[in-house]
Write a protein that holds these residues in place. Sequence first.
Motif, PDB file in Angstrom:
ATOM      1  N   SER A 100       1.488  48.331  36.578  1.00 29.29           N
ATOM      2  CA  SER A 100       2.053  48.643  37.891  1.00 29.29           C
ATOM      3  C   SER A 100       3.469  48.103  38.016  1.00 29.29           C
ATOM      4  CB  SER A 100       1.168  48.052  38.998  1.00 29.29           C
ATOM      5  OG  SER A 100      -0.107  48.649  38.983  1.00 29.29           O
ATOM      6  N   PHE A 102      -0.215  53.921  37.271  1.00 27.08           N
ATOM      7  CA  PHE A 102      -0.918  53.414  38.441  1.00 27.08           C
ATOM      8  C   PHE A 102      -2.414  53.728  38.386  1.00 27.08           C
ATOM      9  CE2 PHE A 102       3.369  53.642  40.423  1.00 27.08           C
ATOM     10  CZ  PHE A 102       3.438  52.330  40.869  1.00 27.08           C
ATOM     11  N   SER A 126      -4.755  50.784  38.835  1.00 25.74           N
ATOM     12  CA  SER A 126      -4.487  49.799  39.881  1.00 25.74           C
ATOM     13  C   SER A 126      -5.597  49.685  40.910  1.00 25.74           C
ATOM     14  CB  SER A 126      -3.162  50.120  40.573  1.00 25.74           C
ATOM     15  OG  SER A 126      -2.865  49.159  41.553  1.00 25.74           O
TER      16      SER A 126
END
Length: 429
Positions: free
Chosen positions: A108, A351, A354
């Motif tokens: 990230s 991402f 995440s």
Amino acid sequence: MPASPAVSSVAQERTVGPLQLLALGVNGIVGVGIFFAPAEVAARTPGLGAVLAFAVTGLALVPVALAFAVLGRRFDADGGPVVFARAAFGERVAFLVGWVAYVSAFLSTSAVVAGLSQAVAPSLGWEGAWGQRALASALVTVLGAIVASGIRVSARAWTALTVLKLLPLGALLVAFAAVALSGPLPVAASPVAWTAGAWLPAGLTVMFAYQGFEIVPVIAGQVRSSERSVPWATVGSLLGAVLLYVGLVWACVTALPELASSSAPLASAAGVWGGAGLSRVVAMGTSVSALGICVGMMVTTPRYLSALASGDRALLGLERMSPRGVPVRALGVTWAVVLVFVNLGNLSELFALSSIAVLMQYGVTAAALAWLSFKRERALTPWHAVLAVPTLGLGLTLVAFGASLREAATTGVAVVAGLVLRGLSRPRA
């Protein structure tokens, strides 16, 4: 017995105060996502449904924050969920939790740095892909140097950036309130009937926008009076973000009838309530928010690595802490890894891990709270386990119905890689 983050930081001066810790939590939550999330949520829950989605999801996360707060005050060491998992379930679970959190964090970080560089590079004359990568590399290096200089300097940096990112958002709310007090507002569309198929993906999006408070206990070993500061900053940052986000989404819903199709909802709403000048300021706030997130992540990401390295397996001395409160070797590894990833090109897919990684931290923290409560350890009682029930329920629901197969596959790869890494490491002498 293996050294722990707490042991390595005993002789250090604790320089992070409660307000700076609160700023870290707010900085972690108020990132780039809120500048775009209102449109995505409105596409699934139109009108006031978007406001309700932010309010309901925010309140649903309060028990999660309380679980982190209850455990955070009882573990005076860096690592957060890694330390909680180690106390409750042992080294193997703690290692995997720390590894997945670390992989998610550095991926990230790489994606945010690359995105910020891509947005800013043209205005600085750094044209083309090479210019963007050069800027990203320079930014990672500067951030690494700031973090390496000590936790005191880092705290000042993230606090200043938190204030700067909140100013334009506060100005938008003031402009909205001023218009609201001067006369009737346009009537926002009523929420449509909610279905699981609409609310759960919207809830996952909102949850992603609210995540960040869980990083507060990660630096507990550097905080003055952590038994009071960590709970206050963890819960306070979430509640403050809920109030802020509900107000911002309400301003967007009222100003923009076609909110779901807006590419920059906060900036567009600012233009409606405060004119072109406020719109430009809010749009610039996106970059400031991204920079604040980068600083916060460069501070906390290496601490996941140092925490998992402080267990029963030796990992190149990554747990060692400098007198200035910095895990220098873990920071060096993180800097090198992020530097490689920001030069790989398009990083939007990074991402993918995440949300599930954060939900894993929520679930492990809740399970650790329940287990330690039933065992009556750390001055916990079975009543504390009540907080674990909504936390586990929320996490399982969002993962089961809101996460994609790609996210699950990415998580599986990270877990396997963690098991391999642990198998290759040597038992600590």
